[in-house]
Design an enzyme around this catalytic site. Structure first.
Site, PDB file in Angstrom:
ATOM      1  N   HIS A   1      41.061  28.506  43.458  1.00 37.52           N
ATOM      2  CA  HIS A   1      40.964  29.620  44.421  1.00 37.52           C
ATOM      3  C   HIS A   1      39.727  30.482  44.135  1.00 37.52           C
ATOM      4  O   HIS A   1      39.145  31.062  45.060  1.00 37.52           O
ATOM      5  CB  HIS A   1      42.203  30.522  44.351  1.00 37.52           C
ATOM      6  CG  HIS A   1      43.380  30.027  45.147  1.00 37.52           C
ATOM      7  ND1 HIS A   1      43.325  29.770  46.502  1.00 37.52           N
ATOM      8  CD2 HIS A   1      44.660  29.764  44.778  1.00 37.52           C
ATOM      9  CE1 HIS A   1      44.519  29.364  46.932  1.00 37.52           C
ATOM     10  NE2 HIS A   1      45.343  29.354  45.899  1.00 37.52           N
TER      11      HIS A   1
ATOM     12  N   HIS B   1      45.094  25.080  39.805  1.00 36.28           N
ATOM     13  CA  HIS B   1      45.288  25.490  41.201  1.00 36.28           C
ATOM     14  C   HIS B   1      44.694  26.888  41.437  1.00 36.28           C
ATOM     15  O   HIS B   1      43.935  27.097  42.388  1.00 36.28           O
ATOM     16  CB  HIS B   1      46.794  25.466  41.516  1.00 36.28           C
ATOM     17  CG  HIS B   1      47.149  25.954  42.883  1.00 36.28           C
ATOM     18  ND1 HIS B   1      47.768  25.163  43.826  1.00 36.28           N
ATOM     19  CD2 HIS B   1      46.988  27.176  43.474  1.00 36.28           C
ATOM     20  CE1 HIS B   1      47.958  25.870  44.936  1.00 36.28           C
ATOM     21  NE2 HIS B   1      47.500  27.092  44.747  1.00 36.28           N
ATOM     22  N   GLU B   2      45.034  27.834  40.537  1.00 33.89           N
ATOM     23  CA  GLU B   2      44.541  29.211  40.711  1.00 33.89           C
ATOM     24  C   GLU B   2      43.032  29.272  40.486  1.00 33.89           C
ATOM     25  O   GLU B   2      42.309  29.992  41.192  1.00 33.89           O
ATOM     26  CB  GLU B   2      45.262  30.175  39.763  1.00 33.89           C
ATOM     27  CG  GLU B   2      46.775  30.231  39.931  1.00 33.89           C
ATOM     28  CD  GLU B   2      47.230  30.401  41.365  1.00 33.89           C
ATOM     29  OE1 GLU B   2      46.517  31.041  42.157  1.00 33.89           O
ATOM     30  OE2 GLU B   2      48.307  29.859  41.698  1.00 33.89           O
TER      31      GLU B   2
ATOM     32  N   CYS C   1      51.364  26.579  48.012  1.00 35.28           N
ATOM     33  CA  CYS C   1      50.474  27.734  47.860  1.00 35.28           C
ATOM     34  C   CYS C   1      50.959  28.832  48.793  1.00 35.28           C
ATOM     35  O   CYS C   1      51.268  28.559  49.958  1.00 35.28           O
ATOM     36  CB  CYS C   1      49.044  27.325  48.221  1.00 35.28           C
ATOM     37  SG  CYS C   1      47.843  28.659  48.072  1.00 35.28           S
TER      38      CYS C   1
HETATM   39 NI    NI Z   1      47.360  28.848  45.912  1.00 33.41          NI
END
Ligand code: NI
Length: 176
Positions: A146, A142-143, A100
């Site tokens: 966030h 993953h995004e 990341c």
């Molecule tokens: Ni990330």
């Protein structure tokens, strides 16, 4: 355009729930999208979420391509996704390496759904639906995390699945 500062782990913005976007076609959001595309393009990342550039809004970019950080990534055009949602199409989870931009020099094995159905608004405000699998499904999840104040380290099964990026690059070199 200036490449923006990336929020690093420890910044409170990375732990906030990002707000939905209701004015997709506004100048602010269009500019934010262009800034994110530009910032991602200048990095070796394959995805970026707005909280990583200190904007707590539900917008992210998925832009899988082979880079020195992800030599085995498949190629897909950079795609801006606004107010994204997803569901797993099977219970299958696969562990693979993630890194990341907000957590430099670290990699970890992270379990993710292999096959997902994604829904998002594009930059015209149209809602689209698409299925992703494998690495691109991984980048999406993953995004998406966030946007909900999560980072990939929150998902690892064990601290022993966390390694340095230097060791990761050695592992990759030995695999190929
Ligand atoms: Ni990330």
């Amino acid at each position: 355009m200036e490449k923006l500062e990336i929020a690093l782990l420890g910044e409170p913005v990375l732990r906030q729930i990002a707000l939905p976007i209701d004015d997709v076609t506004s100048t602010d959001i269009q500019q934010l999208a262009q800034t994110m595309l530009f910032t991602l393009d200048g990095s070796n990342g394959v995805g970026l979420a707005a909280p990583q550039i200190f904007e707590s809004k539900r917008i992210m970019v998925v832009a899988s391509k082979p880079t020195p950080r992800y030599p085995y990534a498949p190629t897909m055009p950079a795609t801006v996704m606004i107010n994204p949602e997803f569901m797993a199409l099977s219970d299958d989870m696969v562990k693979d390496w993630e890194g990341c931009l907000s957590i430099p020099s670290i990699r970890a094995l992270v379990p993710r759904y292999h096959l997902i159905r994604v829904s998002y608004m594009d930059l015209t405000g149209q809602r689209l639906e698409v299925d992703f699998e494998g690495f691109i499904a991984r980048v999406f999840q993953h995004e998406y995390d966030h946007l909900n104040g999560l980072v990939y380290l929150d998902r690892v099964d064990s601290n022993r699945d966390i390694i340095s990026e230097a060791m990761f690059l050695k592992l990759i070199a030995n695999d190929n």
